[in-house]
Design a protein around this motif. Structure first.
Motif, PDB file in Angstrom:
ATOM      1  N   TRP A   1     -36.639  -4.575   9.435  1.00  0.00           N
ATOM      2  CA  TRP A   1     -37.286  -5.111  10.635  1.00  0.00           C
ATOM      3  C   TRP A   1     -36.388  -6.009  11.466  1.00  0.00           C
TER       4      TRP A   1
ATOM      5  N   GLY B   1     -40.649 -10.232   1.204  1.00  0.00           N
ATOM      6  CA  GLY B   1     -39.914  -9.078   1.686  1.00  0.00           C
ATOM      7  C   GLY B   1     -39.048  -8.382   0.668  1.00  0.00           C
TER       8      GLY B   1
ATOM      9  N   ARG C   1     -37.135  -6.040   3.521  1.00  0.00           N
ATOM     10  CA  ARG C   1     -37.925  -6.107   4.752  1.00  0.00           C
ATOM     11  C   ARG C   1     -37.072  -6.543   5.933  1.00  0.00           C
ATOM     12  N   ASP C   2     -36.226  -7.561   5.729  1.00  0.00           N
ATOM     13  CA  ASP C   2     -35.368  -8.024   6.813  1.00  0.00           C
ATOM     14  C   ASP C   2     -34.351  -6.964   7.201  1.00  0.00           C
TER      15      ASP C   2
ATOM     16  N   ASN D   1     -48.062  -4.230   6.102  1.00  0.00           N
ATOM     17  CA  ASN D   1     -46.653  -4.101   6.459  1.00  0.00           C
ATOM     18  C   ASN D   1     -46.122  -2.712   6.133  1.00  0.00           C
TER      19      ASN D   1
ATOM     20  N   GLU E   1     -44.716   0.582   8.767  1.00  0.00           N
ATOM     21  CA  GLU E   1     -43.503   1.376   8.536  1.00  0.00           C
ATOM     22  C   GLU E   1     -43.833   2.855   8.437  1.00  0.00           C
TER      23      GLU E   1
ATOM     24  N   THR F   1     -44.238  -2.474  -2.435  1.00  0.00           N
ATOM     25  CA  THR F   1     -43.709  -1.108  -2.522  1.00  0.00           C
ATOM     26  C   THR F   1     -43.596  -0.665  -3.967  1.00  0.00           C
TER      27      THR F   1
END
Length: 413
Positions: free
Chosen positions: A404, A135, A400-401, A89, A93, A140
């Motif tokens: 994305w 998410g 994340r939301d 993921n 990005e 990260t």
């Protein structure tokens, strides 16, 4: 945007000569960016191809005052991204952005502060697992901690994708000497990447002799020569990886960080099968066993830490009951006293410390993330306060939301 080694996971296999080579974007599930030479339409003439210009990711920039600021991973000297790679993921990005970057969060500062505290103590006292909803940014934060440790001259072993270690995607062979199943391909890849990242920090004498197929490493030889032996002779890579980890538990020259994403996959039956078609447990596989021994504190680096992160992206390798109870987090399933628990997994999970990653971004963290995508011309409409608040609210602050399902929701990615 990244090198070939970044894109490759531990599950990559050589294609057979009689089969067509699979398309790379199909294999990765990620788009490759067009080269600038192909962007000839006049719409691209307004400097749409300029790279992001952000402060570099450096330890001195990871302070309490830097929370909410965006930093850039400089590709020219970033050994982590080039060698160890990143979870899929994050890879997507980084490919969409003109330059890989990240936002410093409060959780980032806490993670690197934990590494500073662990620098002079045994890893058995610093065994951390990042948890949180899907998410929220666990991978990260783990990547940021790895980058910090590498730039602070730690010896770092980072496994960015843990599931390929146990999903039966690479070869394995039974070793009667250790009564475990060796994983030569995985071990070779780990050693090769480990050598690339830590090349300047492996001039450490080894503590015993190691006889190999074609030569013997003597006591007093450098750890670098031991690693090189495993890279030069893939057939003995599994034995060499075990020897390297054993040496790292004895040396007191540099702190060591073992970081593993998808850690929950190590705490349930693997997808490998023995000759009787029974599932092989991870502690009977050479590489997962190394991870579990360090994670449980059964083996420890004299100086350093163990950092792990759990994920929910794979429905087969979900969070197991034993690990959930050890971390003190709710289990999504039956968890009563009559529910079966594997005593081995209970032992390997003891002492792990739960560090929850906040489910929501702070406003200043989200605004910095919004500015990154806006400066990189990734938004489908004019960036303003109304758009920011609308997308932040739609995502309930989930990182994340927010990216994305909010900022990039109009793109067919």
């Amino acid at each position: 945007m990244l090198t070939e080694s970044t894109a490759a996971g531990f599950s990559a296999k050589n294609a057979r000569p009689d089969q067509p080579t699979p398309r790379r974007d199909k294999k990765l599930g990620a788009f490759l960016p067009l080269s600038r030479e192909k962007l000839t339409d006049p719409v691209y003439e307004r400097d749409y191809s300029t790279d992001l210009e952000l402060p570099p990711f450096r330890p001195k920039n990871l302070t309490q005052g830097a929370i909410g600021k965006a930093l850039q991973f400089t590709r020219a000297d970033d050994a982590v991204l080039k060698s160890y790679g990143v979870p899929k993921n994050l890879l997507v990005e980084f490919r969409i952005l003109s330059s890989p970057c990240t936002v410093v969060r409060d959780a980032t500062v806490k993670a690197v502060d934990g590494l500073d505290a662990a620098r002079s103590g045994p890893s058995s006292a610093s065994r951390v697992v990042l948890t949180g909803p899907a998410g929220c940014g666990k991978s990260t934060i783990l990547l940021q901690a790895v980058e910090y440790a590498v730039r602070q001259d730690w010896i770092v072993l980072y496994i960015s994708r843990g599931i390929p270690l146990v999903n039966s995607s690479t070869t394995f062979v039974y070793d009667p000497r250790t009564r475990t199943y060796e994983q030569p391909e995985v071990s070779y890849e780990i050693l090769r990447r480990f050598q690339n990242v830590n090349a300047n920090n492996l001039n450490i004498p080894i503590h015993e002799d190691y006889p190999l197929d074609t030569r013997t490493l003597r006591k007093g030889d450098s750890l670098s020569s031991l690693v090189k032996a495993g890279v030069d002779e893939p057939a003995v890579a599994a034995a060499v990886l075990g020897a390297v980890m054993s040496e790292l538990t004895k040396q007191t020259t540099r702190p060591v960080l073992l970081a593993v994403d998808d850690l929950q996959a190590m705490y349930r039956a693997s997808q490998y099968r023995d000759p009787q078609m029974r599932s092989i447990m991870p502690y009977h596989l050479s590489v997962p066993r190394i991870i579990l021994e360090i994670a449980s504190g059964k083996k420890s680096f004299p100086m350093g830490a163990f950092y792990g992160a759990v994920s929910t992206s794979n429905t087969y390798f979900r969070m197991p009951l034993e690990l959930s109870e050890a971390l003190g987090i709710p289990f999504e399933g039956p968890s009563g006293p009559y529910e079966k628990r594997h005593p081995e997994f209970v032992e390997y999970a003891k002492g792990l410390r739960n560090v929850p990653v906040p489910a929501q971004l702070q406003i200043k963290e989200a605004s910095s993330l919004f500015e990154v995508w806006a400066k990189d011309r990734a938004l489908h409409s004019v960036p303003n306060d109304e758009l920011f608040m609308a997308k932040f609210t739609e995502a309930s602050g989930n990182p994340r939301d927010f990216v994305w399902k909010g900022l990039l929701s109009s793109f067919a990615l």
